[in-house]
Design a protein around this motif. Structure first.
Motif, mmCIF file in Angstrom:
data_model
loop_
_atom_site.group_PDB
_atom_site.id
_atom_site.type_symbol
_atom_site.label_atom_id
_atom_site.label_comp_id
_atom_site.label_asym_id
_atom_site.label_seq_id
_atom_site.Cartn_x
_atom_site.Cartn_y
_atom_site.Cartn_z
ATOM 1 N N SER A 275 32.194 51.549 39.277
ATOM 2 C CA SER A 275 32.259 51.514 37.813
ATOM 3 C C SER A 275 31.091 50.794 37.163
ATOM 4 C CB SER A 275 33.559 50.829 37.381
ATOM 5 O OG SER A 275 33.584 49.487 37.852
ATOM 6 N N ARG A 276 30.282 50.078 37.935
ATOM 7 C CA ARG A 276 29.166 49.282 37.403
ATOM 8 C C ARG A 276 29.660 48.259 36.385
ATOM 9 N NH1 ARG A 276 25.917 49.081 40.882
ATOM 10 N NH2 ARG A 276 24.403 48.259 39.393
ATOM 11 N N SER A 277 30.836 47.721 36.597
ATOM 12 C CA SER A 277 31.419 46.723 35.705
ATOM 13 C C SER A 277 31.437 45.367 36.393
ATOM 14 C CB SER A 277 32.837 47.119 35.288
ATOM 15 O OG SER A 277 33.668 47.245 36.437
ATOM 16 N N VAL A 278 31.633 44.330 35.589
ATOM 17 C CA VAL A 278 31.700 42.951 36.077
ATOM 18 C C VAL A 278 33.139 42.470 35.923
ATOM 19 C CG1 VAL A 278 30.841 40.602 35.796
ATOM 20 C CG2 VAL A 278 29.308 42.533 35.437
ATOM 21 N N LEU A 279 33.681 41.867 36.964
ATOM 22 C CA LEU A 279 35.062 41.377 36.933
ATOM 23 C C LEU A 279 35.086 39.940 36.430
ATOM 24 C CD1 LEU A 279 36.529 42.846 40.248
ATOM 25 C CD2 LEU A 279 36.653 43.765 37.923
ATOM 26 N N VAL A 280 35.932 39.712 35.436
ATOM 27 C CA VAL A 280 36.120 38.384 34.860
ATOM 28 C C VAL A 280 37.574 37.980 35.087
ATOM 29 C CG1 VAL A 280 36.056 37.022 32.741
ATOM 30 C CG2 VAL A 280 34.343 38.787 33.132
ATOM 31 N N TYR A 281 37.788 36.721 35.481
ATOM 32 C CA TYR A 281 39.129 36.236 35.789
ATOM 33 C C TYR A 281 39.516 35.163 34.771
ATOM 34 C CZ TYR A 281 37.844 38.502 40.158
ATOM 35 O OH TYR A 281 37.412 39.402 41.086
ATOM 36 N N LEU A 282 40.687 35.345 34.158
ATOM 37 C CA LEU A 282 41.154 34.432 33.125
ATOM 38 C C LEU A 282 42.436 33.741 33.582
ATOM 39 C CD1 LEU A 282 40.001 37.227 31.554
ATOM 40 C CD2 LEU A 282 40.288 35.679 29.627
ATOM 41 N N ARG A 283 42.467 32.415 33.477
ATOM 42 C CA ARG A 283 43.649 31.635 33.841
ATOM 43 C C ARG A 283 44.598 31.600 32.651
ATOM 44 N NH1 ARG A 283 44.057 27.519 37.548
ATOM 45 N NH2 ARG A 283 42.506 28.738 38.688
ATOM 46 N N MET A 284 45.876 31.856 32.917
ATOM 47 C CA MET A 284 46.894 31.907 31.872
ATOM 48 C C MET A 284 48.020 30.941 32.202
ATOM 49 S SD MET A 284 47.070 36.077 31.737
ATOM 50 C CE MET A 284 48.347 36.079 30.477
ATOM 51 N N PRO A 285 48.531 30.210 31.224
ATOM 52 C CA PRO A 285 49.662 29.321 31.487
ATOM 53 C C PRO A 285 50.953 30.116 31.597
ATOM 54 C CG PRO A 285 49.112 29.259 29.169
ATOM 55 C CD PRO A 285 48.078 30.140 29.826
ATOM 56 N N PRO A 286 51.988 29.560 32.232
ATOM 57 C CA PRO A 286 53.273 30.272 32.294
ATOM 58 C C PRO A 286 53.923 30.326 30.924
ATOM 59 C CG PRO A 286 53.483 28.056 33.191
ATOM 60 C CD PRO A 286 52.022 28.274 32.940
ATOM 61 N N ALA A 287 54.703 31.356 30.694
ATOM 62 C CA ALA A 287 55.414 31.523 29.428
ATOM 63 C C ALA A 287 56.731 32.225 29.709
ATOM 64 C CB ALA A 287 54.572 32.327 28.431
ATOM 65 N N ASP A 288 57.693 32.027 28.820
ATOM 66 C CA ASP A 288 58.988 32.681 28.974
ATOM 67 C C ASP A 288 58.801 34.195 28.938
ATOM 68 O OD1 ASP A 288 60.191 30.222 29.044
ATOM 69 O OD2 ASP A 288 60.718 30.208 26.909
ATOM 70 N N GLY A 289 59.342 34.850 29.944
ATOM 71 C CA GLY A 289 59.224 36.294 30.021
ATOM 72 C C GLY A 289 57.992 36.788 30.742
ATOM 73 N N MET A 290 57.116 35.895 31.171
ATOM 74 C CA MET A 290 55.910 36.318 31.884
ATOM 75 C C MET A 290 56.279 36.816 33.278
ATOM 76 S SD MET A 290 52.496 36.297 31.310
ATOM 77 C CE MET A 290 51.964 34.820 30.441
ATOM 78 N N ARG A 291 55.751 37.958 33.639
ATOM 79 C CA ARG A 291 56.019 38.569 34.933
ATOM 80 C C ARG A 291 54.728 39.110 35.523
ATOM 81 N NH1 ARG A 291 59.944 36.217 34.165
ATOM 82 N NH2 ARG A 291 62.131 36.911 34.125
#
Length: 383
Positions: A275-291
């Motif tokens: 795809s010639r794309s760059v992968l970016v990783y984002l850290r997310m905090p837990p939240a109610d309903g997060m799956r």
């Protein structure tokens, strides 16, 4: 006789005159109708030559304003738990003791299943006996060596006999060490019959049932730790230039009513081959309903800029390049919009329009598309 003939002649001339008059009236009427049709056609042609003038309401026009906009990079991807684990069988055998199901909680080190250990226990006992036998042979070889060593000093036996005793002792000790290593391997195989959770979390998948025979590396459980999440997003190399570790992002996660704040934690140093794309990783905090596996989309804030802007909805995309409809001297002009910063004014998305000064009037989305050069006028304000 003559009188009757004269009367008949007179009647014939009268009918002929009436016929001539009727024909003349018909010709005059046809010519008049033709002239009327031609006049109407000329009027219609003149009307077509005259461009219509559209009247715009106050809601049809927006004004370019100088606003402080946040430069963003759009992202989307799936939410993944930061820590997941697959509990696999390390040895073949019949699975036993399965009492956990999807959604159940587990703790790190907790026993979640066992594999029939009858054969493994027998191998441990066999290895223990072999180790004990090798230890006895080592003790005998050591006593023989010590006796021969004393006899050599007294001159009763030759040095060759002592060398033989030394070699026998070394061989016995090596055999004992090999037996101990085999015992360790057997104990390890016995320990592998007990399956433990490597982390604290919840069971997300149970893949086998009690009594089922499994092979080596067969997946038994999947465990997910819901205490931290991460999203992987693919962006273009051009957008990746502005993205830095630590930048904030706002994400909308499906099923969640409130936006989730995230932070860029890592950036892949390599470009994806396909795809010639760059992968970016984002850290997310837990939240109610997060799956795990939920779809998320949002923007990474890469900076701010003060620039002329209009509502995002005023930018049209029915041409190869996006444009806005600008009012200039009572006519419509189409101005191509280059990529720029985006932001919010209240809840309304705004977009930078380069090349336009503050105060310029632009058609809003509800005005619709008008041909370039169309004459327009503003509606009279109500008194």
């Amino acid at each position: 006789m003559n009188a009757a003939r004269s009367r008949s002649t007179w009647i014939q001339w009268l009918l002929l005159a009436a016929l001539v008059i009727a024909i003349a009236l018909g010709v005059v009427r046809a010519l008049d109708k033709r002239k009327t049709t031609a006049d109407n056609a000329r009027a219609a042609a003149e009307a077509l030559k005259t461009a219509p003038v559209y009247t715009l309401s106050e809601q049809d026009v927006v004004t370019v304003q100088a606003l402080e906009l946040t430069q963003t990079v759009a992202i989307s991807g799936s939410v993944q738990a930061l820590q997941t684990a697959a509990i696999k069988a390390r040895t073949a055998g019949e699975i036993q003791g399965l009492n956990k199901r999807e959604g159940d909680s587990v703790k790190a080190g907790e026993v979640v299943a066992r594999i029939d250990s009858t054969e493994a226990q027998a191998r441990v006992r066999q290895a223990e006996r072999q180790a004990a036998s090798a230890q006895s042979q080592t003790a005998i070889a050591r006593r023989t060596f010590e006796n021969n060593q004393a006899l050599v000093k007294q001159g009763f036996i030759s040095a060759t006999a002592l060398e033989t005793a030394t070699a026998n002792l070394a061989g016995a000790e090596a055999t004992h060490q090999a037996a101990l290593a085999a015992l360790d391997i057997a104990k390890k195989a016995l320990a592998d019959t007990t399956l433990r959770s490597p982390l604290t979390g919840q069971i997300s998948a149970r893949l086998v049932q009690n009594g089922e025979r499994v092979g080596v590396d067969t997946r038994v459980f999947d465990v997910v730790d819901l205490s931290a999440f991460e999203m992987e997003a693919a962006i273009t190399p051009a957008d990746a230039v502005a993205v830095k570790v630590g930048q904030a992002a706002q994400l909308r996660v499906e099923g969640l009513g409130q936006p989730v704040q995230a932070t860029v934690s890592r950036i892949n140093p390599s470009v994806q081959a396909g795809s010639r794309s760059v992968l970016v990783y984002l850290r997310m905090p837990p939240a109610d309903g997060m799956r795990q596996g939920l779809f998320a989309q949002g923007q990474i804030a890469t900076g701010t800029v003060t620039a002329p802007a209009v509502p995002q909805s005023a930018v049209r995309n029915d041409k190869p390049q996006p444009y806005v409809q600008v009012l200039r001297e009572g006519k419509i002009a189409h101005l191509t919009v280059e990529g720029g910063a985006t932001g919010l004014r209240g809840t309304e998305p705004m977009r930078e329009v380069k090349g336009l000064s503050a105060g310029t009037q632009v058609l809003s989305a509800q005005a619709g598309a008008l041909r370039e050069g169309t004459a327009v006028r503003a509606a009279a304000s109500p008194n």
